[in-house]
Write a protein that holds these residues in place. Structure first.
Motif, PDB file in Angstrom:
ATOM      1  N   GLU A   1     -52.703 -20.332 -40.726  1.00  0.00           N
ATOM      2  CA  GLU A   1     -51.687 -19.283 -40.671  1.00  0.00           C
ATOM      3  C   GLU A   1     -51.949 -18.243 -41.758  1.00  0.00           C
ATOM      4  O   GLU A   1     -52.424 -18.586 -42.844  1.00  0.00           O
ATOM      5  N   PRO A   2     -51.645 -16.971 -41.475  1.00  0.00           N
ATOM      6  CA  PRO A   2     -51.878 -15.918 -42.472  1.00  0.00           C
ATOM      7  C   PRO A   2     -51.212 -16.244 -43.808  1.00  0.00           C
ATOM      8  O   PRO A   2     -50.091 -16.740 -43.852  1.00  0.00           O
ATOM      9  N   GLY A   3     -51.950 -15.976 -44.885  1.00  0.00           N
ATOM     10  CA  GLY A   3     -51.425 -16.201 -46.216  1.00  0.00           C
ATOM     11  C   GLY A   3     -51.699 -17.577 -46.791  1.00  0.00           C
ATOM     12  O   GLY A   3     -51.376 -17.836 -47.953  1.00  0.00           O
ATOM     13  N   HIS A   4     -52.305 -18.470 -45.996  1.00  0.00           N
ATOM     14  CA  HIS A   4     -52.526 -19.839 -46.467  1.00  0.00           C
ATOM     15  C   HIS A   4     -54.001 -20.217 -46.561  1.00  0.00           C
ATOM     16  O   HIS A   4     -54.324 -21.342 -46.946  1.00  0.00           O
ATOM     17  N   ALA A   5     -54.897 -19.308 -46.209  1.00  0.00           N
ATOM     18  CA  ALA A   5     -56.324 -19.648 -46.192  1.00  0.00           C
ATOM     19  C   ALA A   5     -56.847 -20.028 -47.571  1.00  0.00           C
ATOM     20  O   ALA A   5     -57.657 -20.950 -47.701  1.00  0.00           O
TER      21      ALA A   5
ATOM     22  N   TRP B   1     -58.100 -36.998 -41.666  1.00  0.00           N
ATOM     23  CA  TRP B   1     -58.732 -36.414 -42.856  1.00  0.00           C
ATOM     24  C   TRP B   1     -57.993 -35.168 -43.312  1.00  0.00           C
ATOM     25  O   TRP B   1     -57.710 -34.984 -44.503  1.00  0.00           O
ATOM     26  N   LEU B   2     -57.643 -34.295 -42.347  1.00  0.00           N
ATOM     27  CA  LEU B   2     -56.901 -33.081 -42.688  1.00  0.00           C
ATOM     28  C   LEU B   2     -55.525 -33.417 -43.251  1.00  0.00           C
ATOM     29  O   LEU B   2     -55.076 -32.808 -44.226  1.00  0.00           O
ATOM     30  N   ALA B   3     -54.848 -34.395 -42.658  1.00  0.00           N
ATOM     31  CA  ALA B   3     -53.513 -34.778 -43.124  1.00  0.00           C
ATOM     32  C   ALA B   3     -53.554 -35.307 -44.552  1.00  0.00           C
ATOM     33  O   ALA B   3     -52.632 -35.067 -45.333  1.00  0.00           O
ATOM     34  N   ASP B   4     -54.631 -36.012 -44.897  1.00  0.00           N
ATOM     35  CA  ASP B   4     -54.777 -36.522 -46.261  1.00  0.00           C
ATOM     36  C   ASP B   4     -55.096 -35.407 -47.256  1.00  0.00           C
ATOM     37  O   ASP B   4     -54.743 -35.495 -48.431  1.00  0.00           O
ATOM     38  N   ALA B   5     -55.782 -34.367 -46.776  1.00  0.00           N
ATOM     39  CA  ALA B   5     -56.294 -33.334 -47.676  1.00  0.00           C
ATOM     40  C   ALA B   5     -55.306 -32.201 -47.942  1.00  0.00           C
ATOM     41  O   ALA B   5     -55.313 -31.620 -49.021  1.00  0.00           O
ATOM     42  N   LEU B   6     -54.439 -31.889 -46.954  1.00  0.00           N
ATOM     43  CA  LEU B   6     -53.617 -30.688 -47.109  1.00  0.00           C
ATOM     44  C   LEU B   6     -52.359 -30.752 -46.259  1.00  0.00           C
ATOM     45  O   LEU B   6     -52.160 -31.679 -45.476  1.00  0.00           O
ATOM     46  N   ASP B   7     -51.527 -29.721 -46.418  1.00  0.00           N
ATOM     47  CA  ASP B   7     -50.311 -29.567 -45.627  1.00  0.00           C
ATOM     48  C   ASP B   7     -50.707 -28.995 -44.267  1.00  0.00           C
ATOM     49  O   ASP B   7     -50.993 -27.805 -44.144  1.00  0.00           O
ATOM     50  N   THR B   8     -50.711 -29.838 -43.236  1.00  0.00           N
ATOM     51  CA  THR B   8     -51.203 -29.406 -41.926  1.00  0.00           C
ATOM     52  C   THR B   8     -50.227 -28.493 -41.187  1.00  0.00           C
ATOM     53  O   THR B   8     -50.570 -27.968 -40.132  1.00  0.00           O
ATOM     54  N   SER B   9     -49.043 -28.273 -41.751  1.00  0.00           N
ATOM     55  CA  SER B   9     -48.097 -27.368 -41.085  1.00  0.00           C
ATOM     56  C   SER B   9     -48.604 -25.924 -41.090  1.00  0.00           C
ATOM     57  O   SER B   9     -48.138 -25.095 -40.302  1.00  0.00           O
ATOM     58  N   VAL B  10     -49.553 -25.603 -41.975  1.00  0.00           N
ATOM     59  CA  VAL B  10     -50.105 -24.248 -42.039  1.00  0.00           C
ATOM     60  C   VAL B  10     -51.392 -24.119 -41.223  1.00  0.00           C
ATOM     61  O   VAL B  10     -52.028 -23.076 -41.224  1.00  0.00           O
ATOM     62  N   VAL B  11     -51.771 -25.179 -40.527  1.00  0.00           N
ATOM     63  CA  VAL B  11     -52.986 -25.173 -39.701  1.00  0.00           C
ATOM     64  C   VAL B  11     -52.598 -24.876 -38.265  1.00  0.00           C
ATOM     65  O   VAL B  11     -51.802 -25.593 -37.659  1.00  0.00           O
ATOM     66  N   ASP B  12     -53.159 -23.797 -37.700  1.00  0.00           N
ATOM     67  CA  ASP B  12     -52.883 -23.435 -36.309  1.00  0.00           C
ATOM     68  C   ASP B  12     -53.685 -24.292 -35.330  1.00  0.00           C
ATOM     69  O   ASP B  12     -53.262 -24.531 -34.211  1.00  0.00           O
ATOM     70  N   GLY B  13     -54.835 -24.747 -35.767  1.00  0.00           N
ATOM     71  CA  GLY B  13     -55.695 -25.566 -34.911  1.00  0.00           C
ATOM     72  C   GLY B  13     -57.057 -25.709 -35.546  1.00  0.00           C
ATOM     73  O   GLY B  13     -57.335 -25.110 -36.592  1.00  0.00           O
ATOM     74  N   TYR B  14     -57.907 -26.518 -34.930  1.00  0.00           N
ATOM     75  CA  TYR B  14     -59.245 -26.696 -35.465  1.00  0.00           C
ATOM     76  C   TYR B  14     -60.204 -27.138 -34.369  1.00  0.00           C
ATOM     77  O   TYR B  14     -59.796 -27.744 -33.371  1.00  0.00           O
TER      78      TYR B  14
ATOM     79  N   HIS C   1     -69.875 -28.810 -47.900  1.00  0.00           N
ATOM     80  CA  HIS C   1     -69.720 -27.382 -48.191  1.00  0.00           C
ATOM     81  C   HIS C   1     -68.475 -26.887 -47.470  1.00  0.00           C
ATOM     82  O   HIS C   1     -68.116 -27.396 -46.415  1.00  0.00           O
ATOM     83  N   VAL C   2     -67.841 -25.869 -48.031  1.00  0.00           N
ATOM     84  CA  VAL C   2     -66.672 -25.280 -47.384  1.00  0.00           C
ATOM     85  C   VAL C   2     -66.725 -23.770 -47.572  1.00  0.00           C
ATOM     86  O   VAL C   2     -67.175 -23.276 -48.613  1.00  0.00           O
ATOM     87  N   TYR C   3     -66.277 -23.041 -46.555  1.00  0.00           N
ATOM     88  CA  TYR C   3     -66.344 -21.578 -46.555  1.00  0.00           C
ATOM     89  C   TYR C   3     -65.003 -21.027 -46.086  1.00  0.00           C
ATOM     90  O   TYR C   3     -64.340 -21.607 -45.227  1.00  0.00           O
ATOM     91  N   ARG C   4     -64.619 -19.868 -46.639  1.00  0.00           N
ATOM     92  CA  ARG C   4     -63.405 -19.174 -46.197  1.00  0.00           C
ATOM     93  C   ARG C   4     -63.789 -17.795 -45.691  1.00  0.00           C
ATOM     94  O   ARG C   4     -64.459 -17.030 -46.387  1.00  0.00           O
ATOM     95  N   SER C   5     -63.371 -17.471 -44.472  1.00  0.00           N
ATOM     96  CA  SER C   5     -63.680 -16.169 -43.896  1.00  0.00           C
ATOM     97  C   SER C   5     -62.503 -15.219 -44.088  1.00  0.00           C
ATOM     98  O   SER C   5     -61.400 -15.635 -44.465  1.00  0.00           O
ATOM     99  N   ALA C   6     -62.746 -13.951 -43.808  1.00  0.00           N
ATOM    100  CA  ALA C   6     -61.707 -12.942 -44.001  1.00  0.00           C
ATOM    101  C   ALA C   6     -60.632 -12.990 -42.918  1.00  0.00           C
ATOM    102  O   ALA C   6     -59.576 -12.386 -43.069  1.00  0.00           O
ATOM    103  N   ASP C   7     -60.887 -13.717 -41.834  1.00  0.00           N
ATOM    104  CA  ASP C   7     -59.916 -13.753 -40.734  1.00  0.00           C
ATOM    105  C   ASP C   7     -59.107 -15.055 -40.718  1.00  0.00           C
ATOM    106  O   ASP C   7     -58.769 -15.584 -39.665  1.00  0.00           O
TER     107      ASP C   7
END
Length: 202
Positions: free
Chosen positions: A75-79, A117-130, A94-100
Motif C-alpha cells: 500500500e502507498p506509504g508503506h514500502a 514468512w511474510l506474517a513473521d517478518a512484517l505487518d501484512t495488513s499493508v501488503v496488497d498481494g505478492y 537480497h531485497v530491493y524497493r522500487s519507486a512504484d
C-alpha cells in the motif's frame, strides 16, 4: 580525499571479490606495501566509499532451503517500512524497493511457505498481494563499472576532489565538493531537523 585512481579501483575490486583478503595479498596485486593499502582502505572508509566488510552467505546452497523470488505489492506509504522489515527477515539474500511501492526479495526458505514468512517478518495488513517464483539460478555480481570512480557531492552531484569537505549530520557522513555546498546542505538539513522536532513537540 583524493580522486579515486586505478589503484583504488583495483583495491575495491579485490575486496569485493573477497572482503577477508589480507592487505599483504592486495599489496602484492597492486604494487604497494601493506601499510599503504591499509591507508588507502582507511581513506575509502572515511569517504563513505566502503561502509562495511561483510560475509555473503548463499543460503540457497543449504539442501533444506528453497530459493524464491518474492514480489510484494505494498500500500502507498508503506514500502520503506516493508523494505526495512524484509531486509532483516530470516533467509533474505537480497531485497530491493522500487519507486512504484513494490518490494522484491530473493529469499531462501526451508518450506517455501511465503505467507507464513511474510506474517513473521512484517505487518501484512499493508501488503496488497505478492507473486512468488522458484529460482532456478541466480548470481550476485558486485562489480565496479569501467568508468572512472568518483565521490559525488551530496549537494550538487559534482565530483569531490582534494578541495572537498566532509560533514557528519545525524550520524551520517556526507561529502561535498566545496564549503559552499556543505553550508547549503547543512542549513537545509538543520531546517528540516528543526521542523521535524517542532512537529513532534506539537
Amino acid at each position: 580525499m583524493h580522486d579515486l585512481d586505478e589503484t583504488d579501483r583495483e583495491i575495491l575490486r579485490l575486496l569485493l571479490a573477497d572482503a577477508r583478503r589480507p592487505y599483504s595479498e592486495i599489496a602484492d596485486a597492486v604494487g604497494l606495501s601493506g601499510p599503504a593499502v591499509s591507508e588507502r582502505v582507511s581513506r575509502l572508509r572515511e569517504a563513505g566509499v566502503i561502509t562495511r566488510f561483510t560475509v555473503n552467505v548463499d543460503r540457497s546452497t543449504f539442501t533444506d532451503r528453497v530459493p524464491l523470488l518474492v514480489d510484494v505489492s505494498v500500500e502507498p506509504g508503506h514500502a520503506v517500512d516493508v523494505y526495512a522489515a524484509l531486509r532483516d527477515a530470516d533467509g533474505i539474500q537480497h531485497v530491493y524497493r522500487s519507486a512504484d511501492a513494490r518490494v522484491v526479495a530473493h529469499v531462501s526458505l526451508p518450506d517455501a511457505n511465503v505467507e507464513s514468512w511474510l506474517a513473521d517478518a512484517l505487518d501484512t495488513s499493508v501488503v496488497d498481494g505478492y507473486d512468488v517464483n522458484i529460482l532456478a539460478e541466480s548470481e550476485w555480481t558486485n562489480d565496479l563499472p569501467e568508468t572512472d570512480l568518483a565521490v559525488a557531492c551530496a549537494e550538487c552531484g559534482n565530483t569531490v576532489t582534494n578541495e572537498g569537505t566532509t560533514a557528519v549530520l545525524g550520524g551520517e557522513r556526507y561529502r561535498f565538493c566545496c564549503p559552499t555546498c556543505e553550508a547549503r546542505f547543512t542549513e537545509r538539513y538543520e531546517q528540516f531537523a528543526g521542523d521535524a522536532n517542532a512537529d513532534v513537540d506539537a
